[in-house]
Design a protein around this motif. Structure first.
Motif, PDB file in Angstrom:
ATOM      1  N   ARG A 192      -5.646  61.697 -10.404  1.00  0.00           N
ATOM      2  CA  ARG A 192      -5.720  60.861 -11.325  1.00  0.00           C
ATOM      3  C   ARG A 192      -6.989  60.641 -11.758  1.00  0.00           C
ATOM      4  O   ARG A 192      -8.034  60.955 -11.200  1.00  0.00           O
ATOM      5  N   ASN A 229      -4.121  68.801 -19.734  1.00  0.00           N
ATOM      6  CA  ASN A 229      -5.134  67.698 -19.372  1.00  0.00           C
ATOM      7  C   ASN A 229      -6.509  67.781 -20.208  1.00  0.00           C
ATOM      8  O   ASN A 229      -7.534  68.330 -19.959  1.00  0.00           O
ATOM      9  N   ARG A 280      -5.247  61.399 -16.777  1.00  0.00           N
ATOM     10  CA  ARG A 280      -5.084  62.740 -16.486  1.00  0.00           C
ATOM     11  C   ARG A 280      -3.761  63.140 -17.374  1.00  0.00           C
ATOM     12  O   ARG A 280      -2.799  63.076 -17.124  1.00  0.00           O
ATOM     13  N   THR A 303       0.870  67.617 -15.160  1.00  0.00           N
ATOM     14  CA  THR A 303      -0.109  68.104 -16.227  1.00  0.00           C
ATOM     15  C   THR A 303       0.352  69.647 -16.154  1.00  0.00           C
ATOM     16  O   THR A 303       0.886  70.383 -15.289  1.00  0.00           O
TER      17      THR A 303
END
Length: 359
Positions: A12, A134, A210, A326
């Protein structure tokens, strides 16, 4: 799939991007290039805000990258004393995807405009968002093509008279936030170029997110579309139009009553699921409590549909902010598993059944 299901740690914020203990100032992020935008352009405010807030993140400048496409906003990388790239029309998200996947140690930013991102670059934008790459995408929306001298853009209002639409545009404009939410972007927000405090708050949250963070910035073009957002900036009218979104608080706006709540409230109902009503008529208990962490994007989508192209009601702030795996993490995990299962054999690939000799 979640990060845990993929066998990955749940990363994160700015995990993986090197930080520095050296104090930084806004001037450290100013390049030696002369800033060349038209006098009064909203891009100046956004640039100043970016250079002011980045030092608070404590990141190394060599681990920050700005990638742009084509347009007035796309000169941004020249003016940031970080790494950067002025790429090709509409393809900045694609180039940034490759960089984000291959270099997890970088904080990657895309700077684009409404024409660059939503016209020629529309396909690249929606797939970047659905993959949850990301990176952070800043869309400067001035509702016009500025660099090419004032043609209508994908966000220009219907009936817009420009050099390319002398009798008025017959196109229905995009709502950038609705588009991003339809692609299930994990972070979606909106800010005004003139609201430095609100813009700083949104940019800080985007930097710490993120995944794909999409931020629409209403940005004035004083030459070809001056005053496009005056209704949201005028002291006499803005309070009746701007709807500030604050997590955990009832959504109200307008002149405050004796309890401190705005005279208008967003409540459940209407065609899209949310509507505006007078707080005195419905009671503050009916006001929706804003929660950007709701997984189902339909709530944030309904918020994005409040108001219309005339900006009679305009929510600002963070619409959606959720955590999901992600694209970068999933791709790297897959490569790692493949290498463990079967080490790469280049010679086998070159001489295998899928190779041909061309006479």
């Amino acid at each position: 799939m979640t990060a845990i299901e993929l066998g990955l740690p749940e990363l994160r914020g700015l995990d993986g991007v090197p930080t520095t203990d050296e104090p930084q100032k806004a001037k450290d992020y100013r390049s030696d290039q002369e800033v060349r935008w038209c006098p009064g352009c909203g891009d100046y405010i956004v640039l100043n805000t970016m250079q002011s807030f980045l030092p608070t993140l404590g990141l190394k400048r060599e681990n920050i990258v700005f990638i742009s496409g084509i347009g007035c906003s796309s000169r941004f990388p020249y003016y940031m004393n970080t790494y950067g790239m002025h790429s090709i029309h509409g393809r900045a998200p694609t180039i940034a995807t490759g960089l984000a996947v291959s270099r997890p140690d970088l904080s990657v930013w895309v700077v684009t405009g409404d024409g660059d991102a939503l016209s020629i670059g529309g396909n690249h934008l929606i797939h970047t968002l659905r993959r949850n790459v990301n990176l952070k995408i800043l869309l400067f929306n001035n509702r016009i093509y500025g660099l090419t001298k004032g043609q209508y853009s994908p966000t220009s209002e219907a009936g817009k008279v420009t050099k390319s639409t002398p009798y008025g545009s017959v196109d229905a404009p995009f709502n950038p936030l609705s588009l991003a939410l339809g692609a299930e972007a994990s972070f979606v927000a909106r800010a005004l170029d003139s609201d430095k405090a609100g813009l700083t708050e949104v940019l800080t949250a985007a930097a710490q997110h993120r995944g794909s963070a999409f931020v629409e910035i209403y940005q004035n073009c004083p030459i070809f579309n001056d005053g496009a957002f005056d209704a949201l900036k005028d002291k006499e009218t803005s309070a009746q139009r701007l709807i500030p979104l604050r997590a955990g608080e009832p959504i109200t706006f307008g002149a405050p009553n004796e309890d401190g709540h705005g005279e208008h409230a967003v409540i459940e109902g209407g065609f899209a699921g949310l509507q505006v009503a007078r707080t005195a008529d419905v009671g503050i208990e009916r006001a929706v409590i804003h929660d950007p962490t709701i997984q189902d994007p339909s709530y944030a989508f309904a918020l994005s549909r409040i108001g219309g192209q005339d900006m009679d009601f305009t929510p600002t702030g963070i619409f959606r902010q959720i955590n999901r795996t992600t694209y970068d993490d999933a791709a790297r995990a897959q490569i790692s598993r493949a290498r463990e299962a079967k080490p790469a054999d280049l010679q086998a690939v070159l001489t295998g059944n899928d190779a041909w000799s061309v006479a």
